[in-house]
Design an enzyme around this catalytic site. Structure first.
Site, PDB file in Angstrom:
ATOM      1  N   GLY A 168       5.383  45.877   6.661  1.00  0.00           N
ATOM      2  CA  GLY A 168       4.965  47.002   5.829  1.00  0.00           C
ATOM      3  C   GLY A 168       5.537  48.362   6.169  1.00  0.00           C
ATOM      4  N   PRO A 176       8.177  42.711  10.264  1.00  0.00           N
ATOM      5  CG  PRO A 176       9.573  43.840  11.761  1.00  0.00           C
ATOM      6  CD  PRO A 176       8.510  42.779  11.697  1.00  0.00           C
ATOM      7  N   GLY A 177      10.197  43.490   7.461  1.00  0.00           N
ATOM      8  CA  GLY A 177      11.335  43.028   6.664  1.00  0.00           C
ATOM      9  C   GLY A 177      12.197  44.229   6.318  1.00  0.00           C
ATOM     10  NE  ARG A 178      10.121  48.375   1.891  1.00  0.00           N
ATOM     11  CZ  ARG A 178      10.160  48.050   0.598  1.00  0.00           C
ATOM     12  NH1 ARG A 178      11.210  48.348  -0.133  1.00  0.00           N
ATOM     13  NH2 ARG A 178       9.135  47.434   0.036  1.00  0.00           N
ATOM     14  CE1 TYR A 237       8.060  45.646  -7.171  1.00  0.00           C
ATOM     15  CE2 TYR A 237      10.281  45.939  -6.321  1.00  0.00           C
ATOM     16  CZ  TYR A 237       9.160  45.150  -6.499  1.00  0.00           C
ATOM     17  OH  TYR A 237       9.145  43.884  -5.994  1.00  0.00           O
ATOM     18  CB  CYS A 274      21.423  42.624 -24.134  1.00  0.00           C
ATOM     19  SG  CYS A 274      23.190  42.371 -24.085  1.00  0.00           S
ATOM     20  CD  GLU A 275      15.598  42.279 -20.964  1.00  0.00           C
ATOM     21  OE1 GLU A 275      14.558  42.980 -20.852  1.00  0.00           O
ATOM     22  OE2 GLU A 275      15.660  41.082 -20.697  1.00  0.00           O
ATOM     23  CE1 TYR A 320      11.055  41.951   0.268  1.00  0.00           C
ATOM     24  CE2 TYR A 320      11.144  44.205   1.074  1.00  0.00           C
ATOM     25  CZ  TYR A 320      10.644  42.926   1.158  1.00  0.00           C
ATOM     26  OH  TYR A 320       9.741  42.608   2.147  1.00  0.00           O
TER      27      TYR A 320
HETATM   28  N1  LLP Z   1       4.667  39.717   5.767  1.00  0.00           N
HETATM   29  C1  LLP Z   1       4.160  39.317   4.585  1.00  0.00           C
HETATM   30  C2  LLP Z   1       3.086  38.339   4.566  1.00  0.00           C
HETATM   31  C3  LLP Z   1       4.687  39.836   3.384  1.00  0.00           C
HETATM   32  O1  LLP Z   1       4.189  39.440   2.225  1.00  0.00           O
HETATM   33  C4  LLP Z   1       5.745  40.795   3.435  1.00  0.00           C
HETATM   34  C5  LLP Z   1       6.319  41.357   2.227  1.00  0.00           C
HETATM   35  C6  LLP Z   1       6.240  41.171   4.694  1.00  0.00           C
HETATM   36  C7  LLP Z   1       5.671  40.624   5.841  1.00  0.00           C
HETATM   37  C8  LLP Z   1       7.354  42.181   4.861  1.00  0.00           C
HETATM   38  O2  LLP Z   1       7.015  43.422   4.357  1.00  0.00           O
HETATM   39  P1  LLP Z   1       8.007  44.678   4.607  1.00  0.00           P
HETATM   40  O3  LLP Z   1       8.028  44.916   6.085  1.00  0.00           O
HETATM   41  O4  LLP Z   1       9.341  44.298   4.086  1.00  0.00           O
HETATM   42  O5  LLP Z   1       7.399  45.779   3.851  1.00  0.00           O
HETATM   43  N2  LLP Z   1       9.963  43.448  -3.432  1.00  0.00           N
HETATM   44  C9  LLP Z   1       9.184  44.603  -3.004  1.00  0.00           C
HETATM   45  C10 LLP Z   1       8.553  44.375  -1.653  1.00  0.00           C
HETATM   46  C11 LLP Z   1       7.654  43.152  -1.604  1.00  0.00           C
HETATM   47  C12 LLP Z   1       7.114  42.834  -0.245  1.00  0.00           C
HETATM   48  C13 LLP Z   1       6.489  41.488  -0.223  1.00  0.00           C
HETATM   49  N3  LLP Z   1       5.917  41.082   1.025  1.00  0.00           N
HETATM   50  C14 LLP Z   1      10.113  45.824  -2.994  1.00  0.00           C
HETATM   51  O6  LLP Z   1      11.286  45.676  -3.302  1.00  0.00           O
HETATM   52  O7  LLP Z   1       9.676  46.945  -2.721  1.00  0.00           O
END
Ligand code: LLP
Length: 396
Positions: free
Chosen positions: A223, A258-260, A300, A325-326, A354
């Site tokens: 997050g 962490p992902g993002r 978003y 085409c949207e 993402y």
């Molecule tokens: N853990 C769980 C259980 C999750 O569902 C997610 C993300 C993460 C970790 C990683 O979250 P982050 O650290 O990346 O915030 N597509 C959207 C974001 C969707 C996130 C979904 N879950 C965007 O492009 O903003």
């Protein structure tokens, strides 16, 4: 400059990643002075490219996956099963069977019925599977509605009043070791995260008083924000100090997902202006990217940071549109930019998370090329789909 060099070899659109930026983010988290046992598991959904995953694995991270596909890719990229966590509110039987037989670190269930399935299947294979339960803490992450996941009434996690810990801990085929939480993405207010951690600690402490329950791992989710139009981020100093306070004297292994944060700002999407159209009082630059290649602005309503390759002193106001085409296929509207010419490159920043992972082939557009550079060396880490690729798996 790297981009100019690459543009001589490859045509747009392509995603361009800087390896050092990914390593910097990983080092930053690895070097935070957290005074409790912890692990970082990269949320693969943010970027499942094998080269990116392999890089992140080599830097000592684990993986967090949400599908058999992500599990397969993570294993292929080198992550050890014991360093992989499986989350997700809609796991199929196939997902669960695959995760069980790979003996991963934990399957975090979000539906009570999953526990039953995992128990039965594990017993049929002579296995005992480590599971976690994702708690729905009813905490608002104060982020965008579309990426908030901690509220009651939502589909994520399980409310505490729905969980019969005693029955679960008596099952022979599962081993309840973990509680998890994830209240959303793009979180700036670290207090919200802390509330969700605190809630989890409280539940685990309460349950661990029981003889047959031993929850030793808390998975605090991901997050950490990387905003598109501001440098604001989590106050990591305060976050760290508060985490240390919360967990001092406790005996939990902590996992973060962490992902993002790891990949977002490592990457740019390079596009080219195809046409400039005057329409009513608007000037519209139509580019060779669309929401098939990068959907976050259309989905978003975020305004992606952009740069134009020319340095014209004249400024004009543009809408930047894709070729789908949207009518939702715009990246940004009413943006002031140096005067654009056909053939100029428009560069979208902050697209490593993402971005490619949410791309599609809608309008039968090939998914774009991806290139990774390290200092002055670069290599292709995903080739552009060919037209034949677009027909793969289809039968006339
Ligand atoms: N853990 C769980 C259980 C999750 O569902 C997610 C993300 C993460 C970790 C990683 O979250 P982050 O650290 O990346 O915030 N597509 C959207 C974001 C969707 C996130 C979904 N879950 C965007 O492009 O903003």
């Amino acid at each position: 400059m790297m981009l100019d060099k690459i543009l001589k070899e490859f045509s747009s659109p392509f995603y361009l990643y800087d390896e050092d930026k990914i390593k910097d983010k990983i080092n930053f988290l690895n070097n935070l002075e957290l005074e409790f046992p912890r692990k970082f598991n990269f949320a693969v959904k943010a970027n499942p490219n094998l080269a990116i995953l392999s890089l992140i694995h080599r830097c000592g991270f684990g993986a967090e996956v949400v599908s058999a596909g992500e599990l397969f890719k993570s294993l292929k990229a080198g992550f050890e099963p014991e360093n992989i966590i499986f989350d997700g509110p809609g796991k199929t039987d196939f997902d669960l069977k695959y995760a069980i037989t790979q003996k991963i670190h934990s399957i975090n269930v979000e539906n009570i019925e999953e526990v039953e399935f995992i128990n039965d299947y594990s017993l049929s294979k002579g296995l005992k599977t480590n599971i976690g339960i994702r708690i729905n803490p009813d905490i608002d992450g104060s982020t965008m509605d579309k990426i908030t996941t901690g509220l009651s009434g939502g589909k994520f996690g399980i409310s505490i009043d729905q969980i019969d810990f005693d029955t679960i801990s008596n099952l022979e085929g599962v081993n309840l070791k973990t509680l998890s939480v994830h209240i959303g993405s793009q979180i700036i207010d670290y207090q919200k995260l802390l509330s969700s951690y605190e809630n989890l600690i409280k539940i685990a402490d309460e349950q661990n008083l029981k003889e047959n329950i031993d929850i030793d791992t808390l998975d605090f989710g991901g997050g950490f924000a990387v905003l598109d139009h501001s440098d604001k981020e989590i106050n990591f100093d305060s976050w760290k100090n508060n985490c240390n306070k919360l967990l001092g004297g406790k005996n939990f292994n902590i996992i973060f997902e962490p992902g993002r944060f790891i990949v977002a700002d490592s990457c740019e999407l390079i596009s080219k202006v195809l046409y400039i159209k005057n329409s009513g009082n608007k000037k519209i630059a139509i580019i060779d990217c669309s929401f098939s290649e990068y959907i976050r602005p259309a989905l978003y309503d975020i305004k992606p940071p952009i740069e134009v390759s020319n340095n014209s002193k004249d400024v004009e106001t543009y809408d930047i549109a894709g070729g789908i085409c949207e009518s939702t296929d715009y990246f940004i509207k009413d943006v002031e930019l140096p005067k654009i010419k056909v053939g100029d490159n428009i560069v979208f920043k902050n697209v490593g998370a993402y971005g490619s992972s949410m791309s599609s082939t809608y309008n039968s557009r090939p998914r774009p090329l991806e290139v990774l550079f390290n200092k002055d060396e670069y290599r292709v880490i995903r080739s552009r789909d060919t037209l034949e690729d677009l027909c793969k798996n289809e039968i006339i």
